[in-house]
Design an enzyme around this catalytic site. Structure first.
Site, PDB file in Angstrom:
ATOM      1  N   HIS A 187      14.282  24.950  23.833  1.00  0.00           N
ATOM      2  CA  HIS A 187      12.903  24.903  24.313  1.00  0.00           C
ATOM      3  C   HIS A 187      12.817  24.247  25.685  1.00  0.00           C
ATOM      4  O   HIS A 187      12.024  24.641  26.526  1.00  0.00           O
ATOM      5  CB  HIS A 187      12.025  24.132  23.322  1.00  0.00           C
ATOM      6  CG  HIS A 187      11.678  24.956  22.128  1.00  0.00           C
ATOM      7  ND1 HIS A 187      11.479  24.425  20.883  1.00  0.00           N
ATOM      8  CD2 HIS A 187      11.518  26.287  21.996  1.00  0.00           C
ATOM      9  CE1 HIS A 187      11.210  25.401  20.041  1.00  0.00           C
ATOM     10  NE2 HIS A 187      11.227  26.539  20.689  1.00  0.00           N
ATOM     11  N   ARG A 294      23.640  40.818  23.753  1.00  0.00           N
ATOM     12  CA  ARG A 294      25.025  40.556  23.330  1.00  0.00           C
ATOM     13  C   ARG A 294      24.992  39.859  21.967  1.00  0.00           C
ATOM     14  O   ARG A 294      24.742  38.659  21.896  1.00  0.00           O
ATOM     15  CB  ARG A 294      25.720  39.654  24.352  1.00  0.00           C
ATOM     16  CG  ARG A 294      26.008  40.317  25.700  1.00  0.00           C
ATOM     17  CD  ARG A 294      26.697  39.327  26.634  1.00  0.00           C
ATOM     18  NE  ARG A 294      27.372  39.976  27.738  1.00  0.00           N
ATOM     19  CZ  ARG A 294      26.885  40.022  28.993  1.00  0.00           C
ATOM     20  NH1 ARG A 294      25.738  39.466  29.282  1.00  0.00           N
ATOM     21  NH2 ARG A 294      27.568  40.630  29.938  1.00  0.00           N
ATOM     22  N   ARG A 330      23.694  45.627  21.498  1.00  0.00           N
ATOM     23  CA  ARG A 330      25.100  46.026  21.447  1.00  0.00           C
ATOM     24  C   ARG A 330      25.724  45.474  20.171  1.00  0.00           C
ATOM     25  O   ARG A 330      25.559  44.291  19.857  1.00  0.00           O
ATOM     26  CB  ARG A 330      25.830  45.465  22.666  1.00  0.00           C
ATOM     27  CG  ARG A 330      27.312  45.761  22.613  1.00  0.00           C
ATOM     28  CD  ARG A 330      27.983  45.352  23.882  1.00  0.00           C
ATOM     29  NE  ARG A 330      28.127  43.912  23.989  1.00  0.00           N
ATOM     30  CZ  ARG A 330      28.644  43.304  25.068  1.00  0.00           C
ATOM     31  NH1 ARG A 330      29.005  44.017  26.106  1.00  0.00           N
ATOM     32  NH2 ARG A 330      28.775  42.012  25.108  1.00  0.00           N
ATOM     33  N   ASN A 453      31.840  45.010  34.195  1.00  0.00           N
ATOM     34  CA  ASN A 453      32.696  43.820  34.078  1.00  0.00           C
ATOM     35  C   ASN A 453      34.049  44.210  33.486  1.00  0.00           C
ATOM     36  O   ASN A 453      35.100  43.779  33.954  1.00  0.00           O
ATOM     37  CB  ASN A 453      32.036  42.758  33.188  1.00  0.00           C
ATOM     38  CG  ASN A 453      30.634  42.408  33.648  1.00  0.00           C
ATOM     39  OD1 ASN A 453      30.262  42.733  34.765  1.00  0.00           O
ATOM     40  ND2 ASN A 453      29.862  41.761  32.797  1.00  0.00           N
ATOM     41  N   ARG A 464      39.843  40.183  34.227  1.00  0.00           N
ATOM     42  CA  ARG A 464      38.602  39.744  34.874  1.00  0.00           C
ATOM     43  C   ARG A 464      38.528  38.233  35.056  1.00  0.00           C
ATOM     44  O   ARG A 464      37.707  37.734  35.827  1.00  0.00           O
ATOM     45  CB  ARG A 464      37.369  40.283  34.127  1.00  0.00           C
ATOM     46  CG  ARG A 464      37.195  39.776  32.726  1.00  0.00           C
ATOM     47  CD  ARG A 464      36.195  40.626  31.936  1.00  0.00           C
ATOM     48  NE  ARG A 464      34.870  40.036  31.832  1.00  0.00           N
ATOM     49  CZ  ARG A 464      33.891  40.507  31.065  1.00  0.00           C
ATOM     50  NH1 ARG A 464      34.067  41.602  30.351  1.00  0.00           N
ATOM     51  NH2 ARG A 464      32.732  39.926  31.010  1.00  0.00           N
ATOM     52  N   CYS A 501      24.868  47.801  32.905  1.00  0.00           N
ATOM     53  CA  CYS A 501      24.558  46.447  32.462  1.00  0.00           C
ATOM     54  C   CYS A 501      25.615  45.438  32.895  1.00  0.00           C
ATOM     55  O   CYS A 501      25.522  44.266  32.550  1.00  0.00           O
ATOM     56  CB  CYS A 501      24.339  46.402  30.957  1.00  0.00           C
ATOM     57  SG  CYS A 501      25.792  46.901  30.031  1.00  0.00           S
TER      58      CYS A 501
HETATM   59  C1  PEP Z   1      30.628  44.611  30.800  1.00  0.00           C
HETATM   60  O1  PEP Z   1      31.793  44.646  30.402  1.00  0.00           O
HETATM   61  O2  PEP Z   1      30.250  45.019  31.908  1.00  0.00           O
HETATM   62  C2  PEP Z   1      29.585  44.023  29.947  1.00  0.00           C
HETATM   63  C3  PEP Z   1      28.321  44.066  30.280  1.00  0.00           C
HETATM   64  O3  PEP Z   1      30.004  43.444  28.806  1.00  0.00           O
HETATM   65  P1  PEP Z   1      30.596  41.951  28.713  1.00  0.00           P
HETATM   66  O4  PEP Z   1      30.448  41.296  30.038  1.00  0.00           O
HETATM   67  O5  PEP Z   1      29.835  41.308  27.614  1.00  0.00           O
HETATM   68  O6  PEP Z   1      32.025  42.236  28.353  1.00  0.00           O
HETATM   69 MG    MG Z   2      32.302  44.363  28.322  1.00  0.00          MG
END
Ligand code: PEP
Ligand code: MG
Length: 578
Positions: A187, A294, A330, A453, A464, A501
């Site tokens: 909050h 997520r 998702r 990502n 990554r 996304c």
């Molecule tokens: C992605 O992989 O771009 C994504 C949005 O999922 P996450 O970052 O949760 O792996």
């Molecule tokens: Mg991902």
């Protein structure tokens, strides 16, 4: 000295500390004056609590919003519950004074809520603690800290920011907030964002380091607090603060606007969230829907996975908050760097290439069906939930997920439970294989969302999270740009909507490419919603097309990024549309 915490509300605040230490709620000196007298004191205290809460809720409703006021009315409703009151009176019967009775029952409820797995329920524990503190203060006639008259540039330092503290808060003179507890969805964070005050939360023992009057800089966007900054640092941060305010003033005008480019072509701009509470903040920030919920966060830091009822509540809550706007949820995306101790996951040589996300779920249909059933049921009311499959790499996975979804529908039908019969299922494009067979996948699902990502990581075979391969991990790599363009084109040809996304969707240098190639939906973090809308508004289709062609002619990531960033700088100079 730099203290680090959770970046909960963007902005920069400079000022002097006002430490909100707990008021003295010691009641050990209060004598027991008999059943009837104590009960009468308790009744009077509860009545005063209800009056003050109603006044505070009315004020916060007007100044902040209905949802924030509900936090307070929820407290009053809890205290008005005859069962809770009966428990307090029972304690008085047993010889407790009114304060001890109120303390004992509230503490018991707070402990009960704190122990449950559901995040929203756990938040109620903070509400009950706030309620306890205020009720005890009323019963003891203790002074609550008066935050309605603060010296200019006050930085509030508190253990927690409670709803009641923010009511009547002298917002004009509050430079920033920092607390020892609370997360992004607490909050405190929601209120700080709603009030538009920079905030950094969860700085352990902040009240031990910081004293009243200490100079502080709070950088809410980076989760940093600088204690005793020198003059050079202060003037640097004043400069950054001015730039932030100028930018925000410009962006605020985009909050209630549609997302359109300079030709008037419309896009959908959604937010990425990790909980229903975050969905509320996203809506407040101007998001037109949720493009990525997520769900794996619900499975973390707990002993057992959330059951169907808990998941159903969370998804339905998000769907209700978004009131008819799409909410793309998702399904469980665990594995790789996302561990969930409550799930049986074997150690693997190459976890990013192993049994993760959809692969893990399809290998455990009983676990997956719990989530699919919860989603189908949660969609019954508003019909605005969409299911999204993570880490898909072949058509068989989509078909297997659909078969499980159909099996869940048949079960719910037999149980005569309401569910969304037409729930749309989409696919995340995060692997090179999914990008290459986008045309085939498009025939099997209702929409695409490009997860850059992971798509960058798998296309470039570059982790990554590994700084040593950072040069390879770039959305501007020619291979990645071609993959994105191909996926959008495949979706267009099949006539299904396509969104993005991954973090790249909010990058001003990527946005013109997405406009040129025909992306339908951008889904970005809540903090990036308005800057993305502003950025989209600056581009004309023909300009974006020209730039996209030029970017694709480049044979290196540096070349593509260079020409895109230079063009963005030029577009920034242009005045935003009226
Ligand atoms: C992605 O992989 O771009 C994504 C949005 O999922 P996450 O970052 O949760 O792996
Ligand atoms: Mg991902």
């Amino acid at each position: 000295m730099i203290l680090r915490g959770i970046a909960a509300s963007d902005g920069i605040g400079l000022g002097r500390a006002v430490c909100l230490r707990e008021i003295n709620l010691d009641y050990s000196h209060i004598p027991y004056s008999g059943r009837e007298a104590e009960k009468a004191r308790l009744q009077a205290g509860i009545a005063a609590f209800a009056r003050r809460t109603a006044a505070m809720a009315a004020e916060i409703r007007e100044r902040v919003g209905e949802k924030e006021a509900e936090i307070l009315t929820g407290q009053a409703a809890m205290l008005a519950d005859p069962y809770m009151r009966a428990q307090m009176e029972e304690a008085i019967e047993g010889g407790a004074c009114a304060e001890a009775a109120a303390d004992g029952v509230c503490t018991m409820y707070a402990g009960m809520f704190a122990g449950v797995a559901d995040e929203a329920m756990r938040q109620r524990s903070a509400d009950v603690r706030d309620m306890r503190r205020r009720l005890l203060a009323i019963l003891l006639g203790a002074e609550e800290p008066d935050l309605s008259q603060l010296a200019s540039g006050s930085v509030l330092v508190a253990r927690d920011l409670t709803p009641s503290m923010t009511v009547g808060l002298d917002k004009e003179n509050t430079a920033a907030i920092l607390t020892e507890t609370g997360g992004w969805t607490s909050h405190s964070a929601i209120l700080a964002r709603a009030l538009g005050l920079p905030a950094v939360l969860s700085i352990p023992k902040a009240l031990a380091f910081i004293k009243d009057g200490d100079r502080l800089i709070v950088d809410g966007g980076n989760g940093a607090v600088i204690l005793h900054p020198d003059e050079g640092t202060r003037s640097e941060y004043r400069r950054r603060q001015e730039a932030f305010h100028a930018q925000r003033a410009l962006l605020a005008g985009y909050r209630d606007r549609p997302t359109v480019d300079a030709d008037g072509r419309r896009y959908r701009l959604c937010a990425n969230v990790g909980s229903a509470a975050e969905a509320r903040a996203a809506l407040h920030a101007g998001a037109e829907g949720i493009g990525l919920f997520r769900t794996e966060f619900m499975f973390m830091n707990r002993a057992n996975p959330p059951g169907e009822a808990e998941q159903y509540e969370a998804y339905r809550e998000a769907a209700r908050i978004m009131a008819g706007r799409d909410v793309v949820i998702r399904t469980l995306d665990v594995g790789g760097d996302k561990a969930a101790a409550c799930l049986d996951m074997e150690a693997e040589e190459n976890p990013f290439l192993g049994c993760r996300a959809i692969r893990y779920c399809l290998a455990r249909p009983e676990l997956y069906k719990v989530q699919l059933r919860a989603l189908l049921r949660a969609g019954a009311e508003g019909k605005n939930i969409r299911i999204m499959l993570p880490m898909v790499s072949c058509v068989e996975e989509v078909r297997a997920a659909r078969a499980l979804l159909d099996a869940c529908k048949a079960e719910l039908e037999a149980e005569q439970r309401p569910y969304d019969k037409d729930m749309v299922m989409g696919v995340m494009i995060e692997t090179p294989s999914a990008a290459l067979i986008a045309g085939l996948l498009a025939k099997e699902c209702g929409f695409f969302s490009i997860g850059t990502n992971d798509l960058i990581q798998y296309t470039m075979a570059a982790d990554r999270g590994n700084a040593q391969v950072e040069n390879l991990y770039s959305v501007f790599q020619p291979a990645v740009l071609r993959a994105i363009r191909h996926v959008i084109a495949a979706a267009k040809e099949a006539g299904i909507p396509v969104g993005m996304c991954g973090e790249a969707a909010a990058d001003p240098a990527v946005i013109p490419l997405l406009i040129a190639w025909g992306l339908d939906e951008f889904s970005v973090s809540t903090a990036s919603v308005l800057s993305t809308r502003a950025c989209v508004s600056r581009w004309q289709g023909c300009e974006a097309d020209k730039l996209a062609r030029k970017a694709l002619e480049q044979s290196t990531a540096a070349g593509a990024e260079g020409c895109l960033r230079a063009a963005v700088e030029t577009s920034r100079g242009q005045a935003p549309p009226a």
